[in-house]
Design an enzyme around this catalytic site. Sequence first.
Site, PDB file in Angstrom:
ATOM      1  N   GLY A  28       0.837  -1.196   0.000  1.00 30.38           N
ATOM      2  CA  GLY A  28       0.000   0.000   0.000  1.00 30.38           C
ATOM      3  C   GLY A  28       0.872   1.245   0.000  1.00 30.38           C
ATOM      4  O   GLY A  28       2.030   1.199   0.449  1.00 30.38           O
TER       5      GLY A  28
ATOM      6  N   GLN B  36       3.002   9.952   1.310  1.00 31.55           N
ATOM      7  CA  GLN B  36       4.346   9.364   1.351  1.00 31.55           C
ATOM      8  C   GLN B  36       5.217   9.779   0.173  1.00 31.55           C
ATOM      9  O   GLN B  36       6.437   9.657   0.237  1.00 31.55           O
ATOM     10  CB  GLN B  36       4.251   7.829   1.388  1.00 31.55           C
ATOM     11  CG  GLN B  36       3.656   7.306   2.679  1.00 31.55           C
ATOM     12  CD  GLN B  36       3.499   5.803   2.622  1.00 31.55           C
ATOM     13  OE1 GLN B  36       2.508   5.316   2.096  1.00 31.55           O
ATOM     14  NE2 GLN B  36       4.477   5.067   3.131  1.00 31.55           N
TER      15      GLN B  36
ATOM     16  N   CYS C 194       6.062  -0.244   7.245  1.00 30.67           N
ATOM     17  CA  CYS C 194       5.680   0.908   6.420  1.00 30.67           C
ATOM     18  C   CYS C 194       6.868   1.295   5.555  1.00 30.67           C
ATOM     19  O   CYS C 194       7.996   1.316   6.034  1.00 30.67           O
ATOM     20  CB  CYS C 194       5.296   2.067   7.337  1.00 30.67           C
ATOM     21  SG  CYS C 194       4.854   3.568   6.452  1.00 30.67           S
ATOM     22  N   LEU C 195       6.605   1.616   4.281  1.00 29.73           N
ATOM     23  CA  LEU C 195       7.697   2.023   3.383  1.00 29.73           C
ATOM     24  C   LEU C 195       8.373   3.307   3.870  1.00 29.73           C
ATOM     25  O   LEU C 195       9.517   3.565   3.523  1.00 29.73           O
ATOM     26  CB  LEU C 195       7.158   2.222   1.959  1.00 29.73           C
ATOM     27  CG  LEU C 195       6.666   0.948   1.270  1.00 29.73           C
ATOM     28  CD1 LEU C 195       6.052   1.283  -0.090  1.00 29.73           C
ATOM     29  CD2 LEU C 195       7.799  -0.057   1.111  1.00 29.73           C
TER      30      LEU C 195
ATOM     31  N   HIS D  70      -4.334   1.825   7.627  1.00 31.36           N
ATOM     32  CA  HIS D  70      -2.939   2.295   7.731  1.00 31.36           C
ATOM     33  C   HIS D  70      -2.701   3.459   6.746  1.00 31.36           C
ATOM     34  O   HIS D  70      -2.139   4.493   7.123  1.00 31.36           O
ATOM     35  CB  HIS D  70      -2.002   1.112   7.435  1.00 31.36           C
ATOM     36  CG  HIS D  70      -0.545   1.452   7.377  1.00 31.36           C
ATOM     37  ND1 HIS D  70       0.380   0.956   8.274  1.00 31.36           N
ATOM     38  CD2 HIS D  70       0.164   2.226   6.509  1.00 31.36           C
ATOM     39  CE1 HIS D  70       1.584   1.425   7.965  1.00 31.36           C
ATOM     40  NE2 HIS D  70       1.483   2.200   6.892  1.00 31.36           N
ATOM     41  N   GLU D  71      -3.149   3.278   5.500  1.00 35.66           N
ATOM     42  CA  GLU D  71      -2.917   4.323   4.481  1.00 35.66           C
ATOM     43  C   GLU D  71      -3.736   5.577   4.781  1.00 35.66           C
ATOM     44  O   GLU D  71      -3.276   6.697   4.553  1.00 35.66           O
ATOM     45  CB  GLU D  71      -3.251   3.818   3.075  1.00 35.66           C
ATOM     46  CG  GLU D  71      -2.512   2.564   2.624  1.00 35.66           C
ATOM     47  CD  GLU D  71      -1.020   2.598   2.837  1.00 35.66           C
ATOM     48  OE1 GLU D  71      -0.434   3.698   2.863  1.00 35.66           O
ATOM     49  OE2 GLU D  71      -0.421   1.519   3.005  1.00 35.66           O
TER      50      GLU D  71
ATOM     51  N   HIS E  70      -1.947   7.821   7.051  1.00 36.97           N
ATOM     52  CA  HIS E  70      -0.952   8.672   6.371  1.00 36.97           C
ATOM     53  C   HIS E  70      -1.596   9.974   5.899  1.00 36.97           C
ATOM     54  O   HIS E  70      -0.982  11.042   5.952  1.00 36.97           O
ATOM     55  CB  HIS E  70      -0.375   7.960   5.140  1.00 36.97           C
ATOM     56  CG  HIS E  70       0.717   6.980   5.460  1.00 36.97           C
ATOM     57  ND1 HIS E  70       1.912   7.351   6.039  1.00 36.97           N
ATOM     58  CD2 HIS E  70       0.814   5.647   5.238  1.00 36.97           C
ATOM     59  CE1 HIS E  70       2.683   6.270   6.176  1.00 36.97           C
ATOM     60  NE2 HIS E  70       2.038   5.223   5.701  1.00 36.97           N
TER      61      HIS E  70
HETATM   62 NI    NI Z   1       2.799   3.230   5.578  1.00 37.33          NI
END
Ligand code: NI
Length: 176
Positions: free
Chosen positions: A46, A51, A91-92, A133-134, A137
Site C-alpha cells: 500500500g 508518502q 511501512c515504506l 494504515h494508508e 498517512h
Molecule cells: Ni505506511
Amino acid sequence: MSKLNILEFPDPRLTTVARDVDTFDDSLKKLVQDMTETMYSANGIGLAATQVNVHKRLLVLDVSENQDQPRVYINPQILDSEGDQVHEEGCLSVPGIYASVSRAENITLRAQDLDGNSFEEKLTGLHSVCVQHEMDHLIGRLFVDYLSPLKRNMVRKKLEKQRKTAAKEAEEHLVI
Ligand code: NI
C-alpha cells in the site's frame, strides 16, 4: 511511468494533512500510475499520496497474493467499523521497523474511483488493515505514533543508525 521518492520518518512532511481530490483528470491518472509503480518496486502492499509528498486524499494498494490486483481509493471515508484485529505492521516510510497495531476488523468504506464515481465496499482482514494504515498517512499519522514515546524514540535512533551504515557502505563501495 516513473518511480517517485518515498519520504521517510521523521520527515515532517509526513505529518501533513491531505486535502480532498476535486479534479479527476489525466494528471491524477498519471499520479496513480506512478504511485502504483513505486509501491510495487518497493515491495509494498500500500502507498498513500502523503508518502510521495503529494498532499491529496488518495491511496493505492494491492493485497492480492500475486500482486496483480492494484486498487485506488480517492477521498476515502470510513462509514462504519466493527471488531478488532492486531497485525504486525511495517511501512515504506519507516523501513525495517515492525510493530503490532490494533485496528478495526471490518470497515465499510466509501471512496471515489479515477473518474470520480463514488462506490462503497465492505473490507475485512488485511485489506481493511491496509486501508486504515494508508488513511492514517492522509491525516499525517504513522503507525509508530501508536507506540509509546520511548519506543518511538528507539525507532528514530535505529533508523538513524541504519542510514549512517548505508551511507558508510556506499562510501566504501563502488555503487554503479
Ligand atoms: Ni505506511
